[in-house]
Design a protein around this motif. Structure first.
Motif, PDB file in Angstrom:
ATOM      1  N   HIS A  90      -0.577  -7.963  -3.544  1.00  0.00           N
ATOM      2  CA  HIS A  90      -0.324  -6.845  -2.643  1.00  0.00           C
ATOM      3  C   HIS A  90      -1.111  -5.628  -3.100  1.00  0.00           C
ATOM      4  O   HIS A  90      -1.699  -5.606  -4.179  1.00  0.00           O
ATOM      5  N   ARG A  91      -1.121  -4.637  -2.259  1.00  0.00           N
ATOM      6  CA  ARG A  91      -1.691  -3.332  -2.579  1.00  0.00           C
ATOM      7  C   ARG A  91      -0.720  -2.285  -2.068  1.00  0.00           C
ATOM      8  O   ARG A  91      -0.305  -2.325  -0.903  1.00  0.00           O
ATOM      9  N   LEU A  92      -0.341  -1.356  -2.928  1.00  0.00           N
ATOM     10  CA  LEU A  92       0.500  -0.250  -2.499  1.00  0.00           C
ATOM     11  C   LEU A  92      -0.412   0.848  -1.977  1.00  0.00           C
ATOM     12  O   LEU A  92      -1.301   1.336  -2.692  1.00  0.00           O
ATOM     13  N   HIS A  93      -0.215   1.178  -0.715  1.00  0.00           N
ATOM     14  CA  HIS A  93      -1.131   2.105  -0.053  1.00  0.00           C
ATOM     15  C   HIS A  93      -0.452   2.708   1.169  1.00  0.00           C
ATOM     16  O   HIS A  93       0.187   2.010   1.938  1.00  0.00           O
ATOM     17  N   ASN A  94      -0.599   4.007   1.314  1.00  0.00           N
ATOM     18  CA  ASN A  94      -0.113   4.692   2.508  1.00  0.00           C
ATOM     19  C   ASN A  94      -1.338   5.100   3.319  1.00  0.00           C
ATOM     20  O   ASN A  94      -2.113   5.963   2.893  1.00  0.00           O
ATOM     21  N   LYS A  95      -1.519   4.482   4.477  1.00  0.00           N
ATOM     22  CA  LYS A  95      -2.730   4.719   5.284  1.00  0.00           C
ATOM     23  C   LYS A  95      -2.813   6.147   5.812  1.00  0.00           C
ATOM     24  O   LYS A  95      -3.869   6.574   6.262  1.00  0.00           O
ATOM     25  N   ASN A  96      -1.715   6.901   5.752  1.00  0.00           N
ATOM     26  CA  ASN A  96      -1.717   8.289   6.216  1.00  0.00           C
ATOM     27  C   ASN A  96      -2.162   9.272   5.132  1.00  0.00           C
ATOM     28  O   ASN A  96      -2.259  10.472   5.392  1.00  0.00           O
ATOM     29  N   TRP A  97      -2.395   8.759   3.919  1.00  0.00           N
ATOM     30  CA  TRP A  97      -2.799   9.614   2.809  1.00  0.00           C
ATOM     31  C   TRP A  97      -4.272   9.417   2.495  1.00  0.00           C
ATOM     32  O   TRP A  97      -4.863   8.387   2.824  1.00  0.00           O
ATOM     33  N   SER A  98      -4.828  10.366   1.787  1.00  0.00           N
ATOM     34  CA  SER A  98      -6.206  10.257   1.300  1.00  0.00           C
ATOM     35  C   SER A  98      -6.266   9.213   0.180  1.00  0.00           C
ATOM     36  O   SER A  98      -5.238   8.865  -0.428  1.00  0.00           O
ATOM     37  N   ASP A  99      -7.477   8.745  -0.083  1.00  0.00           N
ATOM     38  CA  ASP A  99      -7.669   7.808  -1.198  1.00  0.00           C
ATOM     39  C   ASP A  99      -7.229   8.449  -2.511  1.00  0.00           C
ATOM     40  O   ASP A  99      -6.626   7.779  -3.362  1.00  0.00           O
ATOM     41  N   GLU A 100      -7.484   9.718  -2.668  1.00  0.00           N
ATOM     42  CA  GLU A 100      -7.114  10.421  -3.897  1.00  0.00           C
ATOM     43  C   GLU A 100      -5.590  10.450  -4.083  1.00  0.00           C
ATOM     44  O   GLU A 100      -5.084  10.220  -5.169  1.00  0.00           O
ATOM     45  N   LYS A 101      -4.880  10.767  -3.001  1.00  0.00           N
ATOM     46  CA  LYS A 101      -3.411  10.825  -3.103  1.00  0.00           C
ATOM     47  C   LYS A 101      -2.836   9.440  -3.359  1.00  0.00           C
ATOM     48  O   LYS A 101      -1.921   9.277  -4.169  1.00  0.00           O
TER      49      LYS A 101
END
Length: 136
Positions: A16-27
């Motif tokens: 898996h990858r933990l990622h929020n698509k509404n955030w920047s790559d940095e955040k």
């Protein structure tokens, strides 16, 4: 009559990858660190499914473990084992596959298959030192 708990332990491997698509790559990198690796990462999940209730007087079981094992295999292992949770499963198309969310999804997949008079608890180990319990 007193309640008893039966626990079935299983395991599955998933990426898996933990990622929020509404955030920047940095955040995303700041919040999720290594778990935000764009190439994903994997875990050997250990799953404990606890069913709690009064033993059936005729058979002496809360639930037949063969039946419980079959339900877990059908609803969870076949769906998540050796899968990329982000890419290969509909449950995590729009849901971040954190250990907490995985445990809730597992509960929601299993609960309709369990006698409604029985309680269900999920414990999911993402690592030997980190686990989630649901419901708590």
């Amino acid at each position: 009559m007193d309640k008893t708990a039966i626990v079935r332990c299983e395991h599955f491997n998933a990426a898996h990858r933990l990622h929020n698509k509404n955030w920047s790559d940095e955040k995303n990198k700041e919040i999720f660190g290594k778990c935000n690796n764009p190439n994903y990462h994997g875990h050997n999940y250990e799953l404990e499914v606890k069913v709690i209730g009064v033993c059936n007087a005729e058979i002496g079981y809360v639930i037949d473990t063969k039946i419980l094992s079959h339900i877990i295999k059908e609803k969870i292992l076949n769906r998540f084992d050796h899968k990329n949770l982000n890419l290969d499963t509909e449950e995590f198309t729009d849901l971040n596959p954190t250990a907490e969310n995985i445990a809730i999804v597992i509960y929601n997949l299993l609960k309709p298959e369990i006698d409604p008079t029985l309680d269900l608890k999920i414990k999911l180990y993402e690592t030997p030192r980190n686990y989630v319990e649901y419901p708590y």
